[in-house]
Design an enzyme around this catalytic site. Structure first.
Site, PDB file in Angstrom:
ATOM      1  N   PRO A 297       0.844  -1.197   0.000  1.00 10.64           N
ATOM      2  CA  PRO A 297       0.000   0.000   0.000  1.00 10.64           C
ATOM      3  C   PRO A 297       0.879   1.247   0.000  1.00 10.64           C
ATOM      4  CG  PRO A 297       0.004  -1.036   2.170  1.00 10.64           C
ATOM      5  CD  PRO A 297       0.939  -1.822   1.322  1.00 10.64           C
ATOM      6  N   ASP A 474       6.164   2.858   1.199  1.00 11.63           N
ATOM      7  CA  ASP A 474       5.345   1.753   1.706  1.00 11.63           C
ATOM      8  C   ASP A 474       4.694   2.195   3.021  1.00 11.63           C
ATOM      9  OD1 ASP A 474       4.375  -0.561   2.860  1.00 11.63           O
ATOM     10  OD2 ASP A 474       6.084  -1.798   2.221  1.00 11.63           O
ATOM     11  N   HIS A 475       3.391   2.428   2.968  1.00 17.99           N
ATOM     12  CA  HIS A 475       2.705   3.011   4.129  1.00 17.99           C
ATOM     13  C   HIS A 475       2.568   2.028   5.288  1.00 17.99           C
ATOM     14  CE1 HIS A 475       0.941   6.280   6.070  1.00 17.99           C
ATOM     15  NE2 HIS A 475       0.063   6.687   5.158  1.00 17.99           N
ATOM     16  N   ARG A 476       2.916   0.773   5.066  1.00 15.58           N
ATOM     17  CA  ARG A 476       2.861  -0.184   6.189  1.00 15.58           C
ATOM     18  C   ARG A 476       3.959   0.138   7.196  1.00 15.58           C
ATOM     19  NH1 ARG A 476       3.347  -5.591   2.785  1.00 15.58           N
ATOM     20  NH2 ARG A 476       5.060  -4.325   1.991  1.00 15.58           N
TER      21      ARG A 476
END
Ligand code: CO6
Length: 505
Positions: A297, A474-476
């Site tokens: 994400p 990477d928004h994680r």
């Protein structure tokens, strides 16, 4: 037995040694035979059926007077299959050791397979464009006589039928520069017309064989595989005749303006046909990587950089670097500034595992750069940027560009990246949405430097050199604030290039 082992992986070396003893026993090869393990320049090379040893190359032997099954060796990087691009030999040809047999294309590189034996080609096990599996028989070569020597069977077990092995010949496959450049469509056309690409004089860039070259080559010799050429469309060039107005027509109705139909545009005859082909080579690798990237994400973060000072700085540096034989673009400065900012934001130089359960902070700044090569989009990386000067980065970038242009970027250059930049602006465009390359966690895309009006500190409109940057992360594992702070630091270096001197190591 002569044996040189690279420094890597002693456990693997022991496993190899075990397999080798088994192999020798089964084949009853004399212990005095030549057998060498070399550190391969072009990455892993191994004898089929042995434990795979990274970055090692093997030589082995076969008896004379035998029909030898020549297996396609493991060419490393977990590559299980390759596409046959071209055969350099045909059945009945006599070959010597190291003679080129064929050229194959893996996901990552073009590889020339060379003969391990002196002998006569008895069978080619694949046609051009076929997919060949590593560990399967590629060609059968008769060294002389008629017995078959099995180097190994598919399950990796030696199954030698021969009695003793006194004569030794070495085996090796190598990546070599010689190849004929052509698109798959042209290769197909050559195949359909049964001509060897290497016989055709290419008139494209760097000798690339074009469709016209094949047609020229075939002119007079043979007829091209017939293509359906539709007849040229009929062209209506005459307007309909004007209606005759009789002088006796009552003056009540105004004469109708005749409808003049413009002539139909003459389209060139369609000589091609729709072509569907399997996705192979570099593009196939792109399918895999980009499909994996979809699991990430991402978020985007965009800003603009005032490049006015850097444009001037680069103008001066370009001249100095050229005096030292190196082309100097903006990229070396972008790359060094990334590394300097990464020092403060190490999480952006990290990688995550497939399930995103562990994060690894990478010690080296191996900065990847998207490169538009003749084989397609590749992302080689410059290793240990944190320890390189800007000039050294420029020099390495020049080397990668030369390799990219020649289609010779190898696994060494293409693996191990930790952070990536894509300078789409060298082609055009302002913004982009770059796709993160797993297992990396961030990437930046750079737009074209444009001269645009901006306000100065006095409120006056001035011309400035402006470049947009588009980051994806990477928004994680990455917060937007981290990306913004990193981008601010990178931007500050570029807007005041002399400030980099303070922090350069
Ligand atoms: N603006 C204006 N001028 C530029 C720029 C920008 N952004 N970048 C380079 N240049 C200039 C550069 O300074 C050179 O000028 P001169 O020295 O005065 O001749 C000239 O353009 C040519 O530069 P070159 O491309 O040879 O070298 P550079 O070091 O800048 O770039 C490269 C090396 C490997 C990045 C480049 O050759 C290349 O392949 N670029 C295309 C990369 C690409 O395909 N990116 C798309 C990836 S997919 O991002 C993607 C999200 C999607 C859209």
């Amino acid at each position: 037995m002569h044996c040189i082992l690279g420094p890597k992986n002693m456990a693997a070396a022991r496993t190899f040694s075990k397999h080798w003893r088994q192999f020798c026993k089964l084949r009853q090869v004399r212990q005095s035979g030549r057998y060498t393990v070399l550190t391969g320049r072009n990455g892993p090379q191994s004898f089929p059926g042995t434990q795979h040893l990274p970055y090692h190359r093997f030589q082995t032997s076969a008896k004379l007077n035998e029909l030898v099954n020549f297996y396609l060796s493991d060419i490393g990087e977990g590559i299980r299959e390759v596409q046959i691009k071209e055969w350099y030999v045909k059945v009945g040809d006599h070959v010597k050791q190291f003679d080129a047999l064929c050229e194959v294309q893996s996901d990552k590189a073009s590889v020339t397979i060379t003969s391990r034996y002196d002998g006569t080609i008895k069978k080619l096990c694949y046609d051009v464009d076929d997919i060949a599996q590593t560990g399967k028989v590629l060609v059968e070569i008769e060294t002389s006589g008629g017995k078959t020597l099995e180097e190994r069977s598919d399950d990796g077990q030696s199954s030698d039928n021969s009695s003793s092995s006194d004569d030794e010949s070495s085996s090796m496959q190598e990546i070599r520069g010689h190849k004929v450049l052509a698109t798959p469509a042209v290769r197909k056309m050559a195949k359909e017309n049964k001509i060897k690409l290497s016989d055709v004089q290419g008139s494209g860039k760097e000798g690339r064989v074009l469709k016209e070259d094949i047609l020229r080559h075939l002119g007079g010799e043979r007829k091209v595989t017939p293509e359906i050429v539709p007849p040229p469309p009929t062209v209506q060039t005459q307007a309909p005749p004007r209606p005759q107005i009789s002088p006796l027509t009552p003056p009540t109705a105004l004469p109708q303006e005749p409808v003049v139909v413009p002539p139909k545009i003459q389209t060139p005859p369609v000589i091609g046909k729709d072509v569907t082909e399997p996705i192979r080579g570099i593009r196939r690798a792109m399918v895999k990587t980009m499909t994996a990237a979809q699991a990430i994400p991402p978020f985007g973060y965009y800003d603009e950089i005032d490049m006015t000072a850097l444009v001037k700085f680069r103008r001066d540096m370009k001249v100095k670097a050229l005096e030292r034989g190196v082309k100097f673009s903006y990229m070396p400065v972008f790359i060094k500034a990334v590394s300097m900012a990464l020092r403060h934001f190490p999480i952006l130089n990290s990688s995550v595992d497939a399930k995103c359960e562990n994060i690894t902070y990478k010690a080296s700044h191996n900065i990847g750069l998207a490169m538009d090569t003749k084989d397609g989009l590749l992302v080689p990386n410059i290793k240990n940027v944190q320890a390189l000067t800007i000039f050294e980065i420029a020099s390495e970038l020049n080397r990668l560009q030369v390799l990219g242009d020649a289609g010779k970027l190898g696994t060494e250059e293409l693996t191990g990246g930790t952070f990536s930049l894509s300078n789409i602006g060298s082609i055009g465009g302002t913004y982009a949405r770059p796709v993160i390359l797993p297992p990396e966690v961030a990437i930046g895309a750079l737009g074209r430097i444009q001269t645009l009006p901006r306000f100065d500190e006095n409120g006056s409109v001035v011309a400035r050199h402006i470049m947009a940057v588009s980051w994806s992360a990477d928004h994680r594992v990455i917060e937007g604030a981290t990306m913004a702070r990193f981008s601010n630091m990178w931007k500050a270096y570029l807007e005041n290039p002399t400030s980099m001197i303070l922090d350069l190591k």
